[in-house]
Design an enzyme around this catalytic site. Structure first.
Site, PDB file in Angstrom:
ATOM      1  N   HIS A 129      49.582  44.703  34.240  1.00 11.66           N
ATOM      2  CA  HIS A 129      47.946  44.923  34.370  1.00 11.66           C
ATOM      3  C   HIS A 129      47.484  44.668  33.088  1.00 11.66           C
ATOM      4  O   HIS A 129      48.119  44.988  32.180  1.00 11.66           O
ATOM      5  CB  HIS A 129      47.833  46.520  34.820  1.00 11.66           C
ATOM      6  CG  HIS A 129      46.562  46.418  35.213  1.00 11.66           C
ATOM      7  ND1 HIS A 129      45.440  46.279  34.532  1.00 11.66           N
ATOM      8  CD2 HIS A 129      46.081  46.834  36.601  1.00 11.66           C
ATOM      9  CE1 HIS A 129      44.180  46.584  35.360  1.00 11.66           C
ATOM     10  NE2 HIS A 129      44.673  46.791  36.518  1.00 11.66           N
TER      11      HIS A 129
ATOM     12  N   GLY B 275      52.504  46.867  36.112  1.00 12.65           N
ATOM     13  CA  GLY B 275      52.136  46.632  37.486  1.00 12.65           C
ATOM     14  C   GLY B 275      52.720  45.240  38.111  1.00 12.65           C
ATOM     15  O   GLY B 275      52.894  44.944  39.130  1.00 12.65           O
TER      16      GLY B 275
ATOM     17  N   TYR C 121      50.362  56.841  38.304  1.00 14.33           N
ATOM     18  CA  TYR C 121      50.636  55.967  39.289  1.00 14.33           C
ATOM     19  C   TYR C 121      50.319  56.341  40.654  1.00 14.33           C
ATOM     20  O   TYR C 121      50.040  57.493  40.704  1.00 14.33           O
ATOM     21  CB  TYR C 121      52.275  55.453  39.049  1.00 14.33           C
ATOM     22  CG  TYR C 121      52.223  53.869  39.277  1.00 14.33           C
ATOM     23  CD1 TYR C 121      51.670  52.952  38.243  1.00 14.33           C
ATOM     24  CD2 TYR C 121      52.680  53.427  40.489  1.00 14.33           C
ATOM     25  CE1 TYR C 121      51.748  51.911  38.726  1.00 14.33           C
ATOM     26  CE2 TYR C 121      52.861  51.967  40.512  1.00 14.33           C
ATOM     27  CZ  TYR C 121      52.277  51.042  39.780  1.00 14.33           C
ATOM     28  OH  TYR C 121      52.266  49.735  39.741  1.00 14.33           O
TER      29      TYR C 121
HETATM   30  C1  LCV Z   1      46.573  42.925  27.993  1.00 11.14           C
HETATM   31  C2  LCV Z   1      48.226  41.947  26.797  1.00 11.14           C
HETATM   32  C3  LCV Z   1      49.139  43.048  27.378  1.00 11.14           C
HETATM   33  C4  LCV Z   1      48.645  43.616  28.711  1.00 11.14           C
HETATM   34  N1  LCV Z   1      47.513  43.649  28.926  1.00 11.14           N
HETATM   35  O1  LCV Z   1      53.736  39.925  22.418  1.00 11.14           O
HETATM   36  O2  LCV Z   1      52.488  50.246  35.123  1.00 11.14           O
HETATM   37  S1  LCV Z   1      51.246  50.847  34.408  1.00 11.14           S
HETATM   38  O3  LCV Z   1      50.758  51.986  35.162  1.00 11.14           O
HETATM   39  O4  LCV Z   1      51.629  50.975  32.955  1.00 11.14           O
HETATM   40  C5  LCV Z   1      50.091  49.496  34.492  1.00 11.14           C
HETATM   41  C6  LCV Z   1      48.613  49.986  34.211  1.00 11.14           C
HETATM   42  C7  LCV Z   1      50.274  48.442  33.689  1.00 11.14           C
HETATM   43  O5  LCV Z   1      50.874  47.474  34.123  1.00 11.14           O
HETATM   44  O6  LCV Z   1      50.017  48.595  32.356  1.00 11.14           O
HETATM   45  C8  LCV Z   1      50.547  47.623  31.528  1.00 11.14           C
HETATM   46  C9  LCV Z   1      51.915  47.794  31.070  1.00 11.14           C
HETATM   47  N2  LCV Z   1      52.424  46.698  30.329  1.00 11.14           N
HETATM   48  C10 LCV Z   1      53.213  47.064  29.348  1.00 11.14           C
HETATM   49  O7  LCV Z   1      53.260  48.200  28.608  1.00 11.14           O
HETATM   50  C11 LCV Z   1      53.409  45.896  28.300  1.00 11.14           C
HETATM   51  C12 LCV Z   1      52.495  45.719  27.128  1.00 11.14           C
HETATM   52  N3  LCV Z   1      52.811  44.594  26.184  1.00 11.14           N
HETATM   53  C13 LCV Z   1      53.919  44.469  25.287  1.00 11.14           C
HETATM   54  O8  LCV Z   1      54.608  45.525  25.342  1.00 11.14           O
HETATM   55  C14 LCV Z   1      54.120  43.296  24.470  1.00 11.14           C
HETATM   56  O9  LCV Z   1      52.888  42.548  24.823  1.00 11.14           O
HETATM   57  C15 LCV Z   1      55.416  42.384  25.281  1.00 11.14           C
HETATM   58  C16 LCV Z   1      56.718  43.222  24.940  1.00 11.14           C
HETATM   59  C17 LCV Z   1      55.290  42.290  26.657  1.00 11.14           C
HETATM   60  C18 LCV Z   1      55.618  41.075  24.385  1.00 11.14           C
HETATM   61  O10 LCV Z   1      55.435  41.271  23.118  1.00 11.14           O
HETATM   62  P1  LCV Z   1      55.189  40.131  21.982  1.00 11.14           P
HETATM   63  O11 LCV Z   1      55.293  40.605  20.890  1.00 11.14           O
HETATM   64  O12 LCV Z   1      55.876  38.977  22.633  1.00 11.14           O
HETATM   65  P2  LCV Z   1      52.233  40.720  21.912  1.00 11.14           P
HETATM   66  O13 LCV Z   1      52.376  42.033  22.004  1.00 11.14           O
HETATM   67  O14 LCV Z   1      51.896  40.071  20.556  1.00 11.14           O
HETATM   68  O15 LCV Z   1      51.222  40.419  22.892  1.00 11.14           O
HETATM   69  C19 LCV Z   1      50.605  38.902  22.831  1.00 11.14           C
HETATM   70  C20 LCV Z   1      49.289  39.037  23.306  1.00 11.14           C
HETATM   71  O16 LCV Z   1      49.207  39.400  24.753  1.00 11.14           O
HETATM   72  C21 LCV Z   1      48.495  40.610  24.715  1.00 11.14           C
HETATM   73  C22 LCV Z   1      48.481  41.265  23.338  1.00 11.14           C
HETATM   74  O17 LCV Z   1      47.312  41.967  23.277  1.00 11.14           O
HETATM   75  C23 LCV Z   1      48.576  40.065  22.788  1.00 11.14           C
HETATM   76  O18 LCV Z   1      47.175  39.680  22.615  1.00 11.14           O
HETATM   77  P3  LCV Z   1      46.339  39.339  21.084  1.00 11.14           P
HETATM   78  O19 LCV Z   1      47.379  38.154  20.485  1.00 11.14           O
HETATM   79  O20 LCV Z   1      44.948  38.607  21.425  1.00 11.14           O
HETATM   80  O21 LCV Z   1      46.285  40.672  20.456  1.00 11.14           O
HETATM   81  N4  LCV Z   1      48.948  41.445  25.623  1.00 11.14           N
HETATM   82  C24 LCV Z   1      50.317  41.861  25.995  1.00 11.14           C
HETATM   83  N5  LCV Z   1      50.511  42.547  27.162  1.00 11.14           N
HETATM   84  N6  LCV Z   1      49.498  44.451  29.190  1.00 11.14           N
HETATM   85  N7  LCV Z   1      47.045  42.381  26.833  1.00 11.14           N
END
Ligand code: LCV
Length: 259
Positions: free
Chosen positions: A64, A108, A138
């Site tokens: 999400h 999600g 959730y």
């Molecule tokens: C917006 C993002 C996101 C993101 N949203 O790259 O299941 S529930 O209940 O939790 C539900 C509500 C849900 O789905 O919640 C989201 C759960 N997702 C996560 O916890 C994963 C969050 N993301 C990460 O942990 C990392 O981004 C991963 C490991 C996926 C990739 O890491 P990496 O180092 O390759 P970055 O973190 O640098 O992210 C690259 C860009 O994508 C955005 C993040 O903010 C960044 O944008 P900016 O460069 O503009 O800052 N991004 C990543 N995930 N879920 N935006």
């Protein structure tokens, strides 16, 4: 740039998540484009859909789009939200929906992949369901997707730890139908899709709908439903939920207080 790519080859529809810069996060716009593509496939009576990310993606989808979650005091996963609509569309599609997975599947997106009819991954795939990292309650249908697929103890471990499950463990736990080498993933997936596409679409559609009805057959009383909603409201009205969202947006670890 298009957030998703949609194409049709021999009665198999393929949807590619195409926003690697945002790690294919499920924004309202991306999910809307996905739903439009699936509606077009249904209108064209496409027998099988393969849902994938870009080739050799490190992140299949980051789940999400957290920037689109309500900051507080609103249900973060309401019935009519784009994610919940996408989950229902996949379940109701009158043909097989196969998730072909490389890279990390988060939150999600993990629910969506679990909701697909089959999951085929390569050794780079991982799966994490993450509400407890955000202090997010959730919802019952989402929890039921995991119970139905994995059994209660494995589903609880995934929800309580929020840790990514490796490809090997995903195969062992039954998240994956098949774990295949990276170089074989596309052929393997499209071969199975081709087999399914060659079978009776009417029979597949009706058998899939019966699976859905039987998996959903968990009668609960209205009082139980209202109690679950009350429990969830306590969480999304809490400090912890607001702290979880803010910590993510501020790129820091959350400090939960249990209130
Ligand atoms: C917006 C993002 C996101 C993101 N949203 O790259 O299941 S529930 O209940 O939790 C539900 C509500 C849900 O789905 O919640 C989201 C759960 N997702 C996560 O916890 C994963 C969050 N993301 C990460 O942990 C990392 O981004 C991963 C490991 C996926 C990739 O890491 P990496 O180092 O390759 P970055 O973190 O640098 O992210 C690259 C860009 O994508 C955005 C993040 O903010 C960044 O944008 P900016 O460069 O503009 O800052 N991004 C990543 N995930 N879920 N935006």
């Amino acid at each position: 740039m298009a957030l998703i790519l949609a194409e049709i080859k021999e009665n198999i529809g393929c949807i590619t998540l195409n926003n690697p810069r945002k790690r294919n996060a499920f924004s309202e716009e991306l999910l809307g484009d996905m739903l439009d593509a699936i509606a077009d496939f249904e209108q064209k009576k496409i027998a099988v859909i393969v849902l994938r990310a870009e080739k050799n993606a490190k992140v299949w989808s980051a789940g999400h789009d957290v920037t689109e979650l309500p900051k507080s005091r609103r249900d973060p996963l309401p019935y009519y939200s784009p994610l919940e609509k996408a989950l229902r569309v996949v379940q109701h599609y009158p043909g097989a929906v196969i998730a072909m997975v490389q890279g990390g599947v988060w939150g999600g997106a993990c629910d969506l992949v679990i909701t697909c009819d089959m999951i085929i991954g390569d050794p780079t795939c991982t799966f994490a369901i993450t509400p407890v990292k955000l202090g997010l309650p959730y919802n019952p249908t989402g929890i039921l997707h995991f119970i139905t697929r994995l059994g209660i103890n494995i589903a609880k471990e995934m929800f309580f730890t929020a840790d990514p499950v490796s490809a090997e463990k995903a195969e062992k736990w039954g998240i994956l139908n098949h774990l295949v080498p990276t170089e074989e993933l596309e052929n393997f997936t499209f071969n199975i899709a081709g087999t399914i596409a060659s079978r009776s679409p009417l029979a597949i559609g009706v058998i899939k709908e019966q699976f859905r009805i039987l998996c959903d057959a968990h009668p609960i009383t209205p009082e139980t439903f209202e109690r679950m909603q009350g429990l969830r409201r306590k969480v999304y009205d809490s400090h912890d939920y607001t702290e979880g969202i803010n910590a993510f947006l501020e790129k820091r670890n959350p400090v939960f207080r249990g209130e």
